[in-house]
Design a protein around this motif. Structure first.
Motif, PDB file in Angstrom:
ATOM      1  N   PHE A  72       0.665  58.850  74.251  1.00 22.86           N
ATOM      2  CA  PHE A  72      -0.167  58.044  73.363  1.00 22.86           C
ATOM      3  C   PHE A  72      -0.025  56.553  73.686  1.00 22.86           C
ATOM      4  N   LEU A  73       1.211  56.083  73.852  1.00 21.34           N
ATOM      5  CA  LEU A  73       1.442  54.662  74.137  1.00 21.34           C
ATOM      6  C   LEU A  73       0.840  54.252  75.478  1.00 21.34           C
ATOM      7  N   LEU A  74       1.019  55.121  76.472  1.00 20.46           N
ATOM      8  CA  LEU A  74       0.504  54.788  77.800  1.00 20.46           C
ATOM      9  C   LEU A  74      -1.023  54.829  77.854  1.00 20.46           C
ATOM     10  N   ALA A  75      -1.648  55.580  76.922  1.00 22.97           N
ATOM     11  CA  ALA A  75      -3.111  55.545  76.846  1.00 22.97           C
ATOM     12  C   ALA A  75      -3.583  54.148  76.465  1.00 22.97           C
TER      13      ALA A  75
ATOM     14  N   ILE B 108       1.695  45.100  77.914  1.00 23.77           N
ATOM     15  CA  ILE B 108       1.770  46.344  78.684  1.00 23.77           C
ATOM     16  C   ILE B 108       3.231  46.723  78.936  1.00 23.77           C
ATOM     17  N   ALA B 109       4.034  45.728  79.298  1.00 26.41           N
ATOM     18  CA  ALA B 109       5.455  45.991  79.559  1.00 26.41           C
ATOM     19  C   ALA B 109       6.148  46.518  78.301  1.00 26.41           C
ATOM     20  N   ALA B 110       5.772  45.980  77.131  1.00 28.72           N
ATOM     21  CA  ALA B 110       6.369  46.446  75.880  1.00 28.72           C
ATOM     22  C   ALA B 110       5.968  47.890  75.589  1.00 28.72           C
ATOM     23  N   LEU B 111       4.707  48.232  75.830  1.00 28.17           N
ATOM     24  CA  LEU B 111       4.252  49.609  75.608  1.00 28.17           C
ATOM     25  C   LEU B 111       4.946  50.581  76.557  1.00 28.17           C
TER      26      LEU B 111
ATOM     27  N   GLU C  34      -3.168  51.799  79.429  1.00 26.56           N
ATOM     28  CA  GLU C  34      -4.252  51.906  80.404  1.00 26.56           C
ATOM     29  C   GLU C  34      -5.417  50.993  80.033  1.00 26.56           C
ATOM     30  N   ALA C  35      -5.753  50.949  78.748  1.00 28.77           N
ATOM     31  CA  ALA C  35      -6.851  50.077  78.316  1.00 28.77           C
ATOM     32  C   ALA C  35      -6.529  48.612  78.606  1.00 28.77           C
TER      33      ALA C  35
END
Length: 295
Positions: A185-188, A153-156, A191-192
C-alpha cells in the motif's frame, strides 16, 4: 495685427521613480493607476535572478565594447551592494516606489552610479528580462519541490521496509477484495510520487532555455554571445526563436500542472490515513501530537 503668441514647451514631470521607459510621456501617470499596475509587490521575489542576469549582461556589454572595464567593475560592485542591502535590510524593498523589479534595480543603480546606471539597459528589453528571471525562478522552485518529493518517497519506502510483514485488506470501492501487505500500500503511493518527480524534471527541462539576446521580440543588434550568457546563467541552451522566447510561459504551466498533481496525490495519501485512523477501520493509530481535540 499682432503675431500669435509662441507655444510654450510642455514641462515633462518625472515619472514616479524615474526610468528608461517613461521618456515618451509628457506627464506623470495617474497615481491610482500607477499603484494598480505596479508589480513590484510580488515580482520583488525575482530580485536575486534579476541581479544574476544583470551581472552577466554587464560582462556581455563589456565584451561588446559598450562598457569599459572600469564601468563594468563599478556596475558589478553596485549590483553586489544591492544584493547585500536587500539581504540585510528587510524594510528597504517595502519602501521602494518602483514599478517592478527591473525598475527597482535601475533606480538604485542610478543612485549609486549616476548616469552610468542607465547604461546596463543597453541592447535589452524588459520582455526578455522578465522571461529570463521567471525561467530561473521556475527552475529553482521545481528543483526544490523535487527534493521535497524525494524526501517523502524516502519516508514511504522507509516505512514500507519496517512493516514488510504487516498484512491488510486490499479494497475496491470500499469493499474487501484481496489481501495485501501494508508495505505494498505504501509503495503504491510512492509510485505516484515518483511520477511527480518526472513531471517536475520535465518542467525544469522546458524552462532550461535562456531568452537573453531576444530583445523586445526581434533580437539584439549588439555582438553578444548568447551561448556564453546562457551557460553563465546556468541554462542548457539559448532559446531558438526570439519572438517565441519573449512570450512563452509554457514552462510555468508545466510546473503548475506538476504542482496540481502533487497536491492531488498528497490529498489521496492524507485521506487514506484519515480513513484508516477512524474507529470503523482502526488500521493505524496516530501519535497524540497529530490528533485534534474533540469538538
Amino acid at each position: 495685427m499682432s503675431a500669435a503668441p509662441k507655444e510654450q514647451p510642455v514641462e515633462k514631470p518625472a515619472r514616479p521613480g524615474g526610468g528608461l521607459w517613461g521618456g515618451r510621456f509628457d506627464r506623470a501617470p495617474d497615481e491610482l493607476f500607477y499603484q494598480f499596475q505596479r508589480s513590484f509587490a510580488f515580482d520583488r521575489r525575482l530580485l536575486p535572478y534579476e541581479l544574476a542576469v544583470d551581472r552577466v549582461w554587464a560582462g556581455a556589454l563589456e565584451s561588446a565594447g559598450i562598457l569599459t572595464v572600469k564601468e563594468m567593475r563599478d556596475t558589478l560592485t553596485a549590483l553586489d551592494k544591492i544584493a547585500e542591502r536587500a539581504a540585510s535590510d528587510a524594510g528597504w524593498l517595502d519602501t521602494s516606489p518602483a514599478e517592478d523589479v527591473h525598475h527597482f534595480v535601475e533606480t538604485v543603480l542610478v543612485e549609486y552610479l549616476g548616469p552610468l546606471g542607465f547604461k546596463l539597459h543597453t541592447g535589452r528589453s524588459r520582455n526578455e528580462l522578465v522571461a529570463t528571471d521567471f525561467r530561473m525562478f521556475v527552475k529553482e522552485a521545481a528543483q526544490e519541490t523535487r527534493a521535497a518529493v524525494a524526501r517523502l518517497i524516502a519516508a514511504l519506502v522507509g516505512q514500507a521496509e519496517t512493516s514488510f510483514s504487516v498484512a491488510m485488506p486490499g479494497m475496491t470501492h470500499m469493499q474487501h477484495a484481496q489481501p495485501i501487505l501494508f508495505s505494498h500500500f505504501l509503495l503504491a503511493h510512492a509510485e505516484a510520487f515518483f511520477r511527480d518527480t518526472v513531471r517536475l524534471d520535465a518542467a525544469v527541462a522546458t524552462a532550461d532555455s535562456c531568452p537573453m539576446g531576444s530583445g523586445a521580440l526581434a533580437g539584439c543588434a549588439l555582438e553578444i554571445d548568447r551561448g556564453a550568457i546562457a551557460r553563465e546563467l546556468g541554462f542548457a541552451r539559448p532559446t531558438a526563436n526570439s519572438l517565441d522566447a519573449a512570450s512563452d510561459r509554457d514552462f510555468a504551466l508545466d510546473y503548475l500542472y506538476a504542482l496540481a498533481v502533487i497536491a492531488t496525490h498528497l490529498s489521496r495519501l492524507s485521506e487514506d490515513f484519515v480513513l484508516f485512523a477512524s474507529q470503523e477501520f482502526g488500521f493505524i493509530v496516530l501519535p497524540m501530537s497529530f490528533r485534534r481535540a474533540a469538538a
